[in-house]
Design a protein around this motif. Sequence first.
Motif: not given
Length: 421
Positions: A372-377, A382-386
């Motif tokens: 989902x994080x990657x889908x938001x751009x 950044x996705x890994x930090x989330x």
Amino acid sequence: MSVEQIHRTRTEVIPGAPAPTAAPTAGIDWASTDHAIAVVDAHGVQTVREMVEHTTDGLARMIRVLTRTGVHEVAIERGDGPVVDALLQAGLAVFVIASNQVKNLRQRYGAAGNKDDHFDAYVLADTLRTDRRRLHPLTPDSPATVTLRMTVRARKDLVAARIAMANQLRAQLEHALPGAIKLFRDIDSAITLAFLTRFPTQAKVDWLTPKRLENWLRTQHYPHPARAEQLHTHLAAATRGTVGDQAETRAHVTAAFVTGLTALRAQIKALEEQIETQLLAHPDAVVFTSLPKAGIVRAARLLAEIGDCRGRYPTPESLTSLAGTTPSTRQSGKVKIVSFRWAVDKELRGAVMDFAGDSHHANAWAADLYRKARARGCDHPHATRILARAWLHVIWRCWQDGIAYDPTQHRALQTVLAAAA
């Protein structure tokens, strides 16, 4: 205003403000060879300004000075090392104020912001006096955790050295023997190093045939000796390496890198064996080894950097902030800026990001968050930090309760699994 004038300046007390601590406070600006000590009284007046050597006698003198002046609390810029050990053993409360904070605090006492060891010691002591309520005393981890942390960090340093030397070997082989590059999966693997030991020059590689290469692979107990034909094709198709008079010289250089990498691999393996022994004997091992894709080394690194002092992180947010998984927010008027958080514990952040970056391959909930994080751009970091921030909430709860991570009790995971069913 001079530094001496600053040291003697009395801080004005604002009516209604919380009273500073009444006891003397001390600050220590540490260095590799000597340490500056400053003690201020309840009014902010400096009463002690000394320098002690970084020796057994020097540290003993430091404790005598602090004890004689009635100091019970000391501020310092780092939370480990012989100085901190000596302070804690003497029964003194230690407060860590990060170096970047001290840099900003200098402006509090003068516009120049110049770096001076005695002045920094004074700034630390007076900040502890005035801002005591905002600071938390250092609570040391157990000896088991401290020992594990030393071993884990030593291994990490050796791995970094191995990677650097492997890159040097690769650069060397681009001239000496290009065919050895990508012959096997890793340039610093045992089979690659054995190959370079036996066939260090282009002339010796030219001697090989598919059958000879297969026979050699069998002597090395290589799991796929039938790949000899494919490996020989790779060697034959590669750019030819150095021949002639320079070949032997380059072979000596290659041998030096091979010897260094062999030693590093052996020492890393020895440390990994120690890490496994230390981790499995630790009371908190059950928490970290239960995490998906944690393994031994990764679990040990997480435990070593988070520690076992529960009071250090009273909330999951305190843990996520220090690990750098929460963004830094700045707001002025209608302008709000969200940026990467730089002021973090880099060792802790490295351990958490390493775990989170691989966890989404073995956990449906983690995979869903990452996707989902990657889908938001969001890009991969950044996705890994989330994902790491979400994991830290789970880890904090298990860590506080001293229980293993149980996928069947993880409600968010079960929700994802139910939706996919």
